[in-house]
Scaffold this active site. Structure first.
Site, PDB file in Angstrom:
ATOM      1  N   HIS A 272       0.819  -1.216   0.068  1.00 30.11           N
ATOM      2  CA  HIS A 272      -0.083  -0.054  -0.096  1.00 30.11           C
ATOM      3  C   HIS A 272       0.832   1.393   0.005  1.00 30.11           C
ATOM      4  CE1 HIS A 272      -3.624  -2.276   1.565  1.00 30.11           C
ATOM      5  NE2 HIS A 272      -3.723  -2.360   0.509  1.00 30.11           N
TER       6      HIS A 272
ATOM      7  N   LEU B  60      -5.838  -9.382  17.356  1.00 27.95           N
ATOM      8  CA  LEU B  60      -6.718  -9.001  18.794  1.00 27.95           C
ATOM      9  C   LEU B  60      -8.135  -9.662  18.735  1.00 27.95           C
ATOM     10  CD1 LEU B  60      -6.148  -7.296  21.197  1.00 27.95           C
ATOM     11  CD2 LEU B  60      -7.286  -5.379  20.113  1.00 27.95           C
TER      12      LEU B  60
ATOM     13  N   SER C 187      -8.000  -6.378   9.658  1.00 28.82           N
ATOM     14  CA  SER C 187      -9.368  -6.669   9.701  1.00 28.82           C
ATOM     15  C   SER C 187      -9.818  -7.619   8.754  1.00 28.82           C
ATOM     16  CB  SER C 187     -10.068  -5.273   9.833  1.00 28.82           C
ATOM     17  OG  SER C 187      -9.835  -4.766   8.823  1.00 28.82           O
TER      18      SER C 187
ATOM     19  N   ALA D 101      -0.810  -8.314  19.700  1.00 23.32           N
ATOM     20  CA  ALA D 101       0.368  -8.505  18.699  1.00 23.32           C
ATOM     21  C   ALA D 101       1.572  -8.821  19.624  1.00 23.32           C
ATOM     22  CB  ALA D 101       0.513  -7.527  17.621  1.00 23.32           C
TER      23      ALA D 101
HETATM   24  P1  OAD Z   1      -7.697  -1.988  10.322  1.00 21.45           P
HETATM   25  O1  OAD Z   1      -7.979  -0.882  11.222  1.00 21.45           O
HETATM   26  O2  OAD Z   1      -8.904  -2.344   9.231  1.00 21.45           O
HETATM   27  O3  OAD Z   1      -7.650  -3.455  11.287  1.00 21.45           O
HETATM   28  C1  OAD Z   1      -6.819  -3.468  12.431  1.00 21.45           C
HETATM   29  C2  OAD Z   1      -6.918  -4.897  13.064  1.00 21.45           C
HETATM   30  O4  OAD Z   1      -5.896  -5.144  13.852  1.00 21.45           O
HETATM   31  C3  OAD Z   1      -8.276  -5.057  13.636  1.00 21.45           C
HETATM   32  O5  OAD Z   1      -8.709  -6.113  13.163  1.00 21.45           O
HETATM   33  C4  OAD Z   1      -7.981  -4.790  15.065  1.00 21.45           C
HETATM   34  O6  OAD Z   1      -8.759  -5.883  15.864  1.00 21.45           O
HETATM   35  C5  OAD Z   1      -6.357  -5.694  15.159  1.00 21.45           C
HETATM   36  N1  OAD Z   1      -5.832  -4.862  16.184  1.00 21.45           N
HETATM   37  C6  OAD Z   1      -5.693  -3.841  17.038  1.00 21.45           C
HETATM   38  N2  OAD Z   1      -4.935  -3.532  17.998  1.00 21.45           N
HETATM   39  C7  OAD Z   1      -4.110  -4.907  17.847  1.00 21.45           C
HETATM   40  C8  OAD Z   1      -3.331  -5.215  18.741  1.00 21.45           C
HETATM   41  N3  OAD Z   1      -2.617  -4.552  19.720  1.00 21.45           N
HETATM   42  N4  OAD Z   1      -2.713  -6.667  18.404  1.00 21.45           N
HETATM   43  C9  OAD Z   1      -3.279  -7.234  17.194  1.00 21.45           C
HETATM   44  N5  OAD Z   1      -4.190  -6.834  16.608  1.00 21.45           N
HETATM   45  C10 OAD Z   1      -4.706  -5.714  16.752  1.00 21.45           C
HETATM   46  O7  OAD Z   1      -6.282  -2.222   9.527  1.00 21.45           O
HETATM   47  P2  OAD Z   1      -5.881  -2.992   8.183  1.00 21.45           P
HETATM   48  O8  OAD Z   1      -6.464  -4.185   8.193  1.00 21.45           O
HETATM   49  O9  OAD Z   1      -4.394  -2.737   8.244  1.00 21.45           O
HETATM   50  O10 OAD Z   1      -4.929   1.057   3.409  1.00 21.45           O
HETATM   51  O11 OAD Z   1      -6.455  -1.863   7.066  1.00 21.45           O
HETATM   52  C11 OAD Z   1      -6.280  -2.288   5.714  1.00 21.45           C
HETATM   53  C12 OAD Z   1      -5.961  -1.187   4.939  1.00 21.45           C
HETATM   54  O12 OAD Z   1      -7.308  -0.493   5.230  1.00 21.45           O
HETATM   55  C13 OAD Z   1      -4.954  -0.308   5.137  1.00 21.45           C
HETATM   56  O13 OAD Z   1      -3.627  -0.881   4.766  1.00 21.45           O
HETATM   57  C14 OAD Z   1      -5.349   1.219   4.807  1.00 21.45           C
HETATM   58  C15 OAD Z   1      -6.587   1.245   5.127  1.00 21.45           C
HETATM   59  O14 OAD Z   1      -7.255   1.776   4.118  1.00 21.45           O
HETATM   60  C16 OAD Z   1      -4.366   2.007   2.660  1.00 21.45           C
HETATM   61  O15 OAD Z   1      -3.760   3.068   3.318  1.00 21.45           O
HETATM   62  C17 OAD Z   1      -4.356   1.935   1.294  1.00 21.45           C
END
Ligand code: OAD
Length: 235
Positions: free
Chosen positions: A109, A202, A177, A219
């Site tokens: 990304h 998480l 997520s 994590a």
């Molecule tokens: P999200 O914000 O959608 O999801 C984050 C995930 O991490 C969730 O499932 C939380 O439960 C989990 N989480 C939070 N704290 C945590 C911890 N301490 N340990 C383990 N897990 C934890 O983020 P992404 O899935 O990365 O795109 O989002 C995908 C994309 O959406 C990103 O790359 C971004 C966004 O739009 C771009 O920037 C192009």
């Protein structure tokens, strides 16, 4: 043909949450009342460049004072000590994997510390604020933008990622997520190619049911524990 010792690890914002960087969804996921899907688009950049640049300026500034946490460090240790291949495919635009010591990292990304010229595709390292209309050093067009893949744009390095997934014996998804494609589909792709699949998050992600095994928790705890187990089993 999958190589049982080859590991592909997909990471998302959750792995950097304990380093103080905001995730995109869930509590605190809104930014100045905007959904990320409404800010991070080519249309938003054309309509309101100041808003989009400010969003990434704030994230770039937050990154300056963030440090890798135990999960990033554990993955760097795994890369160093694992006898097979290991590739991190990250959706994150931070550089915490690299600062932890990981070398094999693909940023699908884009990256906060990079600017991209919308006119000529020239890329350059960028630190600090990136004002809209900044001039490209290669072609002089006032067209530098954050080097980020917006919604509706094609993620970087997909050919390399698919090749790695096709050869992986183990696919691990950490801190994501499962809401954003194509990354959310990697678990099914890896399975179809014959990999075993593990989720470390998480809470259950949108795609949890596709994994052979899921482990839930912060994590900084569950990633080092998993790395310890994996390395102990090999020695
Ligand atoms: P999200 O914000 O959608 O999801 C984050 C995930 O991490 C969730 O499932 C939380 O439960 C989990 N989480 C939070 N704290 C945590 C911890 N301490 N340990 C383990 N897990 C934890 O983020 P992404 O899935 O990365 O795109 O989002 C995908 C994309 O959406 C990103 O790359 C971004 C966004 O739009 C771009 O920037 C192009």
């Amino acid at each position: 043909m999958p190589d049982s010792s080859a590991i592909v690890i997909l990471t998302g914002a959750g792995i950097s949450a304990e380093s103080g960087l905001a995730t995109f969804r869930g509590p605190g996921g809104l930014w100045e009342g905007h959904r990320v899907e409404d800010v991070c688009t080519p249309q938003a950049l054309a309509r309101d460049p100041a808003l989009v640049h400010r969003f990434y300026d704030l994230r770039r500034a937050a990154l300056e004072s963030a440090a890798p946490n135990a999960a990033h460090l554990a993955l760097a240790r795994l890369e160093r000590d694992w006898p097979g291949g290991l590739l991190i495919v990250t959706q994150n635009v931070d550089d915490l994997h690299e600062r932890a010591g990981s070398r094999a990292v693909l940023h699908m990304h884009g990256a906060l510390n990079s600017a991209l010229c919308a006119a000529c595709d020239h890329r350059l390292d960028w630190h600090g604020a990136l004002p809209p209309g900044s001039a490209c050093p290669a072609c002089a067009a006032p067209a530098l933008r954050p080097d980020i893949v917006f919604f509706g744009e094609i993620p970087y390095r997909m050919d390399e990622i698919e090749a790695a997934l096709s050869g992986a014996g183990l696919f691990v998804s950490i801190g994501t997520s499962g809401a954003v494609y194509p990354a959310a589909g990697f678990v099914r792709m890896a399975r179809a190619y014959g990999a075993r699949t593990l989720e470390l998050n998480l809470e259950p992600s949108a795609g949890s049911d596709w994994f052979d095994e899921v482990r839930h928790g912060p994590a900084s705890e569950i990633v080092p524990a998993w790395v310890d187990t994996l390395l102990a089993a090999r020695s």
